[in-house]
Design an enzyme around this catalytic site. Structure first.
Site, PDB file in Angstrom:
ATOM      1  CE1 TYR A  65      -3.028  -3.023   0.362  1.00  0.00           C
ATOM      2  CE2 TYR A  65      -3.357  -2.504   2.674  1.00  0.00           C
ATOM      3  CZ  TYR A  65      -3.622  -3.295   1.577  1.00  0.00           C
ATOM      4  OH  TYR A  65      -4.483  -4.363   1.707  1.00  0.00           O
ATOM      5  CG  PHE A 214     -13.229  -3.856  -1.855  1.00  0.00           C
ATOM      6  CD1 PHE A 214     -12.349  -2.902  -1.353  1.00  0.00           C
ATOM      7  CD2 PHE A 214     -12.983  -4.383  -3.103  1.00  0.00           C
ATOM      8  CE1 PHE A 214     -11.238  -2.484  -2.080  1.00  0.00           C
ATOM      9  CE2 PHE A 214     -11.877  -3.971  -3.851  1.00  0.00           C
ATOM     10  CZ  PHE A 214     -11.009  -3.023  -3.338  1.00  0.00           C
ATOM     11  N   PRO A 215     -15.786  -4.054   2.438  1.00  0.00           N
ATOM     12  CG  PRO A 215     -15.488  -3.244   4.617  1.00  0.00           C
ATOM     13  CD  PRO A 215     -14.726  -3.628   3.378  1.00  0.00           C
ATOM     14  CG  LEU A 216     -18.467   0.145   3.965  1.00  0.00           C
ATOM     15  CD1 LEU A 216     -18.073   1.497   4.542  1.00  0.00           C
ATOM     16  CD2 LEU A 216     -19.845  -0.264   4.451  1.00  0.00           C
ATOM     17  N   GLY A 217     -18.124  -1.976  -0.464  1.00  0.00           N
ATOM     18  CA  GLY A 217     -18.137  -1.949  -1.912  1.00  0.00           C
ATOM     19  C   GLY A 217     -16.848  -1.528  -2.570  1.00  0.00           C
ATOM     20  N   GLY A 218     -15.894  -1.012  -1.774  1.00  0.00           N
ATOM     21  CA  GLY A 218     -14.605  -0.625  -2.339  1.00  0.00           C
ATOM     22  C   GLY A 218     -14.683   0.681  -3.093  1.00  0.00           C
ATOM     23  CG  PHE A 219     -11.584   1.570  -5.703  1.00  0.00           C
ATOM     24  CD1 PHE A 219     -10.924   2.543  -4.970  1.00  0.00           C
ATOM     25  CD2 PHE A 219     -10.932   0.372  -5.936  1.00  0.00           C
ATOM     26  CE1 PHE A 219      -9.639   2.349  -4.507  1.00  0.00           C
ATOM     27  CE2 PHE A 219      -9.637   0.160  -5.472  1.00  0.00           C
ATOM     28  CZ  PHE A 219      -8.993   1.142  -4.756  1.00  0.00           C
ATOM     29  CB  THR A 220     -18.102   0.815  -7.271  1.00  0.00           C
ATOM     30  OG1 THR A 220     -17.138   0.989  -8.309  1.00  0.00           O
ATOM     31  CG2 THR A 220     -19.472   1.203  -7.784  1.00  0.00           C
ATOM     32  CG  LEU A 222     -22.057  -1.981  -0.648  1.00  0.00           C
ATOM     33  CD1 LEU A 222     -22.364  -2.474   0.761  1.00  0.00           C
ATOM     34  CD2 LEU A 222     -22.138  -3.132  -1.639  1.00  0.00           C
TER      35      LEU A 222
END
Length: 289
Positions: A65, A214-220, A222
């Site tokens: 990272y 990506f628990p919230l969808g990541g770069f896109t 939810l």
């Protein structure tokens, strides 16, 4: 540093270590597309220190990272690390000049990456190393044996304390567990991506943690009418509902949402503490099925 709050979800184990189910992912502390330094270094340091102050004991990072950026921030903010804090890192991919994630899983690659993580985190042994398989598009079938044997070798040398796997198929989890004990599986999973439902349940029955990235969808982020509806009814942000759903989904799910701001960290913690009714859960469950 000591805990000043009760975190939602309680605790679970990563092998022989008990950690908060609400953890922190450091990926967002790097620059855009996880490359380069943060726009506000002081804010990045502050959010790491606040996470530990609030009682978070599971911090997820990687020398890829930045590259190197988030590990160096973790070290600056928290070293010497509190005994209660477990720092998980990841190997199996490098970064290229375009910000890509080329795979890097030869034995020499893995040994180099483990040593790079040791240096950038300033430790003699890594608490937990997740072996990343697949590629940026997701898991790929194939043997995990060679990579696992390298991590076992490094574990026997005292450089790695615990081993996990990431971006893997269910068959690869079985293969990995036949080679060495694994303490967690770290895969993409959230309200809208639920292909690992059977794996989550199987691991829970066997006491192994499941850590969704990506628990919230990541770069896109939810987006769903059902999610918006439940959030509106609860008077809560949609992302808070998504975090709360994950904590209620299974007791072995450990959250590592990331943020670069203290206020957002506190919002995430408060949001994950939402109590969802059976009706809420039923509505949300239809999103990914």
């Amino acid at each position: 540093m000591t805990s000043t709050t009760t975190l939602p979800g309680g605790t679970w184990t990563l092998g022989d270590r008990t950690v908060s189910r609400f953890g922190y992912g450091a990926m967002q502390l790097a620059g855009p597309w996880v490359m380069g330094p943060p726009a506000d270094r002081a804010a990045a340091i502050a959010v790491l220190r606040e996470a530990v102050e609030l009682g978070i004991t599971h911090i997820d990072t990687s020398d890829a990272y930045g590259p190197h950026v988030t590990n160096e921030l973790v070290r600056e903010a928290l070293h010497p690390y509190p005994d209660s804090v477990l720092i998980a890192t990841k190997v199996g991919a490098d970064r290229d000049a375009d910000g890509g994630w080329p795979t890097a899983r030869t034995p020499d690659d893995l040994r180099r990456q483990v040593r790079a993580n040791l240096v950038s985190l300033g430790v003699e042994a890594l608490d937990l190393v997740n072996m990343r398989m697949g590629d940026a598009a997701g898991p790929r079938p194939g043997s995990i044996a060679e990579a696992m044997h390298v991590l076992v070798e490094l574990q026997e040398q005292g450089l790695v304390r615990r081993i996990g796997v990431s971006n893997v198929t269910a068959d690869q989890v079985v293969e990995a567990r036949g080679i060495a004990p694994i303490v967690c599986v770290q895969n993409m999973y959230n309200l809208a991506h639920r292909g690992d439902d059977p794996l989550v349940d199987q691991l829970a029955a066997e006491g192994i943690a499941y850590v969704p990235f990506f628990p919230l969808g990541g770069f896109t982020p939810l987006q769903s009418e059902a999610l918006t509806s439940v959030a509106s009814r609860l008077g809560a942000p949609a992302m808070s509902v998504a975090l709360a759903w994950l904590l209620q989904r299974s007791p072995n799910i450990l959250l590592i949402p990331g943020t670069s701001k203290v206020a957002h960290l506190r919002e995430n913690i408060a949001g994950a503490a939402l109590s969802l009714s059976a009706q809420d859960v039923a509505e949300l469950d239809r999103i990914g099925r």
